[in-house]
Scaffold this active site. Structure first.
Site, PDB file in Angstrom:
ATOM      1  CG  PHE A 113      -2.391  -0.207   0.854  1.00 21.29           C
ATOM      2  CD1 PHE A 113      -2.813  -1.322   0.161  1.00 21.29           C
ATOM      3  CD2 PHE A 113      -3.347   0.745   1.205  1.00 21.29           C
ATOM      4  CE1 PHE A 113      -4.153  -1.502  -0.175  1.00 21.29           C
ATOM      5  CE2 PHE A 113      -4.691   0.580   0.873  1.00 21.29           C
ATOM      6  CZ  PHE A 113      -5.097  -0.547   0.178  1.00 21.29           C
ATOM      7  CD  GLN A 229      -6.253  10.033   2.502  1.00 19.95           C
ATOM      8  OE1 GLN A 229      -6.961   9.080   2.764  1.00 19.95           O
ATOM      9  NE2 GLN A 229      -4.970  10.075   2.826  1.00 19.95           N
ATOM     10  CG  HIS A 231      -8.389   7.339  -2.669  1.00 17.98           C
ATOM     11  ND1 HIS A 231      -8.009   6.812  -3.886  1.00 17.98           N
ATOM     12  CD2 HIS A 231      -8.160   6.356  -1.757  1.00 17.98           C
ATOM     13  CE1 HIS A 231      -7.584   5.568  -3.708  1.00 17.98           C
ATOM     14  NE2 HIS A 231      -7.665   5.273  -2.424  1.00 17.98           N
ATOM     15  CG  LEU A 241     -11.830   4.010  -3.338  1.00 18.00           C
ATOM     16  CD1 LEU A 241     -11.070   5.311  -3.181  1.00 18.00           C
ATOM     17  CD2 LEU A 241     -11.754   3.210  -2.054  1.00 18.00           C
ATOM     18  CD  GLU A 244      -3.037   3.568  -1.240  1.00 14.77           C
ATOM     19  OE1 GLU A 244      -3.741   4.581  -1.061  1.00 14.77           O
ATOM     20  OE2 GLU A 244      -2.063   3.286  -0.535  1.00 14.77           O
ATOM     21  NE  ARG A 275      -5.008   6.234   0.255  1.00  9.42           N
ATOM     22  CZ  ARG A 275      -5.965   5.600   0.902  1.00  9.42           C
ATOM     23  NH1 ARG A 275      -6.762   6.260   1.727  1.00  9.42           N
ATOM     24  NH2 ARG A 275      -6.150   4.310   0.736  1.00  9.42           N
ATOM     25  CG  HIS A 340     -10.941   8.242   0.540  1.00  3.12           C
ATOM     26  ND1 HIS A 340     -11.905   7.322   0.191  1.00  3.12           N
ATOM     27  CD2 HIS A 340      -9.996   7.534   1.234  1.00  3.12           C
ATOM     28  CE1 HIS A 340     -11.568   6.115   0.648  1.00  3.12           C
ATOM     29  NE2 HIS A 340     -10.418   6.227   1.291  1.00  3.12           N
ATOM     30  NE  ARG A 375      -7.530   7.052   6.094  1.00  2.00           N
ATOM     31  CZ  ARG A 375      -7.782   6.053   5.249  1.00  2.00           C
ATOM     32  NH1 ARG A 375      -7.096   4.925   5.328  1.00  2.00           N
ATOM     33  NH2 ARG A 375      -8.698   6.177   4.307  1.00  2.00           N
TER      34      ARG A 375
HETATM   35  C1  LIG Z   1     -14.935   3.412  -0.318  1.00  2.00           C
HETATM   36  C2  LIG Z   1     -14.027   3.405   0.873  1.00  2.00           C
HETATM   37  C3  LIG Z   1     -13.022   2.444   0.976  1.00  2.00           C
HETATM   38  C4  LIG Z   1     -12.174   2.434   2.085  1.00  2.00           C
HETATM   39  N1  LIG Z   1     -11.202   1.464   2.170  1.00  2.00           N
HETATM   40  C5  LIG Z   1     -10.396   1.436   3.263  1.00  2.00           C
HETATM   41  C6  LIG Z   1      -9.406   0.421   3.418  1.00  2.00           C
HETATM   42  O1  LIG Z   1      -9.266  -0.471   2.582  1.00  2.00           O
HETATM   43  N2  LIG Z   1      -8.629   0.451   4.522  1.00  2.00           N
HETATM   44  C7  LIG Z   1      -8.742   1.410   5.486  1.00  2.00           C
HETATM   45  O2  LIG Z   1      -8.005   1.382   6.466  1.00  2.00           O
HETATM   46  N3  LIG Z   1      -9.697   2.376   5.371  1.00  2.00           N
HETATM   47  C8  LIG Z   1     -10.516   2.405   4.300  1.00  2.00           C
HETATM   48  N4  LIG Z   1     -11.474   3.380   4.194  1.00  2.00           N
HETATM   49  C9  LIG Z   1     -11.715   4.268   5.335  1.00  2.00           C
HETATM   50  C10 LIG Z   1     -12.488   3.515   6.416  1.00  2.00           C
HETATM   51  O3  LIG Z   1     -13.371   2.597   5.813  1.00  2.00           O
HETATM   52  C11 LIG Z   1     -13.308   4.439   7.313  1.00  2.00           C
HETATM   53  O4  LIG Z   1     -12.522   5.506   7.754  1.00  2.00           O
HETATM   54  C12 LIG Z   1     -13.799   3.652   8.530  1.00  2.00           C
HETATM   55  O5  LIG Z   1     -14.435   2.452   8.121  1.00  2.00           O
HETATM   56  C13 LIG Z   1     -14.736   4.482   9.383  1.00  2.00           C
HETATM   57  O6  LIG Z   1     -15.261   3.654  10.378  1.00  2.00           O
HETATM   58  P1  LIG Z   1     -16.097   4.243  11.588  1.00  2.00           P
HETATM   59  O7  LIG Z   1     -16.464   3.096  12.432  1.00  2.00           O
HETATM   60  O8  LIG Z   1     -15.339   5.363  12.196  1.00  2.00           O
HETATM   61  O9  LIG Z   1     -17.374   4.890  10.900  1.00  2.00           O
HETATM   62  P2  LIG Z   1     -18.537   4.258   9.980  1.00  2.00           P
HETATM   63  O10 LIG Z   1     -18.230   2.895   9.505  1.00  2.00           O
HETATM   64  O11 LIG Z   1     -18.830   5.308   8.962  1.00  2.00           O
HETATM   65  O12 LIG Z   1     -19.747   4.122  10.966  1.00  2.00           O
HETATM   66  C14 LIG Z   1     -20.442   5.225  11.455  1.00  2.00           C
HETATM   67  C15 LIG Z   1     -21.623   4.743  12.257  1.00  2.00           C
HETATM   68  O13 LIG Z   1     -22.231   5.862  12.905  1.00  2.00           O
HETATM   69  C16 LIG Z   1     -23.623   5.808  12.717  1.00  2.00           C
HETATM   70  N5  LIG Z   1     -24.128   7.182  12.817  1.00  2.00           N
HETATM   71  C17 LIG Z   1     -23.666   8.293  12.211  1.00  2.00           C
HETATM   72  N6  LIG Z   1     -24.372   9.365  12.585  1.00  2.00           N
HETATM   73  C18 LIG Z   1     -25.309   8.931  13.459  1.00  2.00           C
HETATM   74  C19 LIG Z   1     -26.354   9.562  14.192  1.00  2.00           C
HETATM   75  N7  LIG Z   1     -26.605  10.872  14.112  1.00  2.00           N
HETATM   76  N8  LIG Z   1     -27.131   8.792  14.989  1.00  2.00           N
HETATM   77  C20 LIG Z   1     -26.929   7.442  15.099  1.00  2.00           C
HETATM   78  N9  LIG Z   1     -25.956   6.805  14.407  1.00  2.00           N
HETATM   79  C21 LIG Z   1     -25.156   7.544  13.607  1.00  2.00           C
HETATM   80  C22 LIG Z   1     -23.815   5.144  11.367  1.00  2.00           C
HETATM   81  O14 LIG Z   1     -25.090   4.583  11.248  1.00  2.00           O
HETATM   82  C23 LIG Z   1     -22.710   4.082  11.439  1.00  2.00           C
HETATM   83  O15 LIG Z   1     -23.192   2.964  12.155  1.00  2.00           O
HETATM   84  C24 LIG Z   1     -12.322   3.406   3.083  1.00  2.00           C
HETATM   85  C25 LIG Z   1     -13.327   4.376   2.995  1.00  2.00           C
HETATM   86  C26 LIG Z   1     -14.174   4.377   1.889  1.00  2.00           C
HETATM   87  C27 LIG Z   1     -15.219   5.441   1.794  1.00  2.00           C
END
Ligand SMILES: Cc1cc2nc3c(=O)[nH]c(=O)nc-3n(C[C@H](O)[C@H](O)[C@H](O)COP(=O)(O)OP(=O)(O)OC[C@H]3O[C@@H](n4cnc5c(N)ncnc54)[C@H](O)[C@@H]3O)c2cc1C
Length: 562
Positions: A113, A229, A231, A241, A244, A275, A340, A375
């Site tokens: 990566f 960021q 991407h 997306l 990567e 990135r 991203h 990141r």
């Molecule tokens: C397309 C894509 C591919 C990616 N690939 C990678 C990768 O390969 N490797 C890597 O390290 N990172 C990757 N990332 C980044 C990574 O996926 C995210 O940063 C990470 O998954 C975020 O996780 P989280 O648990 O913080 O939030 P999320 O998974 O976004 O979860 C947020 C939660 O909060 C809840 N929520 C939000 N607001 C409220 C509210 N007001 N009331 C109640 N619930 C609420 C939602 O329902 C959800 O359950 C990628 C991101 C994207 C967009």
């Protein structure tokens, strides 16, 4: 009134990992999510998760790559913790049942990566987030006696007692519209990022910065908000997306003349520079006329053996076919940098504690800061899991020492009045969708890969105007069952608050570092700017800027080349 030791807002990877840790520590847990947990945005994570697990690799090497990737803005104590704890976290997931890729010899296999000096990304094809999220969800169901799941409940506000301690939240049941106070000894915000502030973005429609705005509104400090960021490989029209992982498997970037332009910008790491570096290189090629007329350059996945692409990158084969009409195993696909991820967020310590007593944050909503100015790919899943677990553990421990706080019941009436006010608006205001669209376009024009004072001033002016317009935006649905109109109005308010903090922080930092490239201040200036920008709200609803030091343990800032 639901009362729990630990209330977790968000059921993505950070929230679910926190819930599991808190339950295993003996706490009673409520986990709230505005969508079904396995639809949380973590499900979209594709490429993998970093850990120095191979005997030839070291956590110190992973940590140094992360520090360098952060352009020396990351806090090195937090980075050391994340990288030291990474191997155990990946093995824990594997033991729970995540089917990580194995190589021919049966060992866990890695892919390369960006910005990494060793191939240390562990993956499940290009559905890594999906695989981990589902396994964690099974674990939550297994712990049902300690974990109450509130699925399709929307948190509208955080609650504080008279001493300013966070004592829970107000949540709306989306199925019938009724509001409830969730009483809690400790609250963990794990509600993800804010990609929808931009258009286009790789992030789904639910990623609206709710947690960042809610914490900001009750006075929590935000940090590194200018660090957004872009991407390098997103589809032009819709921002989807292309992982990567494609470049990790050997894909090249080409301009419209067929030149492998990364040879100029990052002669050693080429497409696998960090990135910020790759996105700037692409944008420079496009701006200087060496891109395609649709404002893109090309990603050539045909350099990867077709069999391997079909095995390890099958989701992006589908995305190419379904959303761009391109068979990426046979021809290059047009891509460009797109919003991203946000490196900034609610400021926390290494146990997830924010500046508000009783309130924790973990995952993309938080800023520990392990990513600093930029990141590294595959470090976010790691951040969500390591700091999700640490927050869950710590919050459970703190809850053991406390009695259940009393929560001001009158706050529900306030929240009900606010929602009734939104529903009573006449239809003469601008459409919510139109305001959101303008916000996204403004941010994508002026607060993107390249920024300057003039553009940032325009963005700030636009955001202030849109805030005014949003307070009058009309809604059509007056019902209570799954009223997405009301939710969209509330989310728009969050997005505008978050946008303003991003713009103000970007205006403040008069240097170029990581994802913040100021064309009017093109050099990194460690003398003046080796510090975090913290943002909090002042009494007049205007962001207030302060600073905090960057923690340096063993890696002094150096020139950053790839
Ligand atoms: C397309 C894509 C591919 C990616 N690939 C990678 C990768 O390969 N490797 C890597 O390290 N990172 C990757 N990332 C980044 C990574 O996926 C995210 O940063 C990470 O998954 C975020 O996780 P989280 O648990 O913080 O939030 P999320 O998974 O976004 O979860 C947020 C939660 O909060 C809840 N929520 C939000 N607001 C409220 C509210 N007001 N009331 C109640 N619930 C609420 C939602 O329902 C959800 O359950 C990628 C991101 C994207 C967009």
């Amino acid at each position: 009134m639901p009362s729990h030791d630990v209330l977790i807002i968000g059921a993505g990877l950070a929230g679910q990992r926190a819930a599991l840790a808190a339950a295993q520590a003996g706490a009673s847990v409520a986990i709230v999510s505005k969508v079904h947990p396995v639809r949380s945005h973590s499900v979209a994570a594709a490429g993998g998760i970093n850990a120095a697990l191979n005997p030839e690799d070291t956590w110190e090497s992973h940590a140094f790559d992360t520090v360098k990737g952060s352009d020396y803005l990351g806090d090195q104590d937090a980075i050391e913790i994340m990288c030291r704890e990474a191997p155990d976290e990946v093995l824990y997931l594997e033991h729970l049942g995540v089917t990580f890729h194995r190589n021919e010899s049966g060992h866990l296999g890695t892919r390369a990566f960006g910005g990494a000096s060793a191939a240390r990304t562990y993956y499940v094809a290009d559905i890594t987030g999906h695989a981990i999220l589902h396994v964690l969800y099974e674990q939550l169901m297994k712990h049902h006696e300690r974990v109450d799941r509130y699925e399709e409940w929307f948190t509208t506000d955080l609650l504080q007692d008279d001493a300013g301690r966070c004592v829970g939240a107000i949540c709306r049941n989306l199925r019938d519209g009724h509001l409830e106070i969730f009483n809690a000894k400790t609250t963990i915000h794990a509600s993800g990022g804010c990609g929808q502030v931009y258009e286009p973005t790789t992030n789904g429609l639910i990623v609206t910065g709710d947690g960042i705005a809610q914490a900001y509104r009750i006075g929590a400090r935000l940090m590194d908000m200018e660090m957004v960021q872009y991407h390098p490989t997103t589809l032009a029209g819709n921002g989807l997306l292309i992982t990567e992982g494609a470049r990790g498997e050997g894909a090249w970037l080409l301009n419209a003349k067929g030149e492998r332009f990364m040879e100029k910008y990052a002669p050693n790491k080429l497409e696998l520079a960090s990135r910020d570096v790759v996105s700037r290189a692409e944008q420079t090629e496009i701006d200087e006329g060496r891109g395609y007329p649709d404002g893109t350059v090309a990603l050539d996945v045909t350099k990867v053996p077709r069999r391997r692409t079909l095995e390890a990158l099958r989701e992006i084969v589908n995305i190419g076919r379904d959303f761009a009409g391109v068979d990426i195993t046979r021809e290059p696909i047009h891509i460009r940098p797109g919003q991203h991820y946000i490196m900034g967020g609610i400021k926390t310590d290494v146990d997830g504690q924010t500046t508000i007593p009783g309130l924790y944050a973990a995952g993309e909503v938080a800023c520990v800061s392990v990513h600093g100015g930029n990141r590294l790919g595959a470090n976010s899943l790691l951040d969500t899991l390591v700091f999700g677990r640490r927050s869950g553990d710590h919050a459970a421990g703190r809850a053991r020492e406390m009695t259940m706080p009393s929560t001001p019941a009158a706050r529900v009436a306030d929240a009900e009045r606010e929602i009734a006010g939104i529903m009573r608006r006449d239809g003469r205001g601008r459409r919510i969708g139109a305001i959101k669209h303008e916000l996204g376009a403004v941010m994508n024009e002026y607060v993107a890969v390249f920024r300057d004072a003039d553009g940032l001033a325009k963005a700030h002016e636009a955001v202030r105007r849109l805030k005014e317009e949003a307070s009058r935006a009309g809604i059509d649905d007056q019902g209570s069952v799954f009223n997405q109109d009301v939710i969209a109005a509330i989310e728009l308010g969050y997005m505008l608050d978050v946008a303003e903090t991003i713009v103000v922080a970007a205006q403040e930092r008069t240097e170029s570092r990581g994802a913040q490239f100021r064309t009017d201040f093109p050099k990194r200036d460690d003398g003046q700017w080796l510090k975090h920008i913290d943002i909090s709200v002042n009494g007049a609803d205007v962001p207030l800027v302060s600073y905090s030091p960057v923690t340096i343990t063993r890696w002094q800032p150096e020139e950053r080349t790839y």
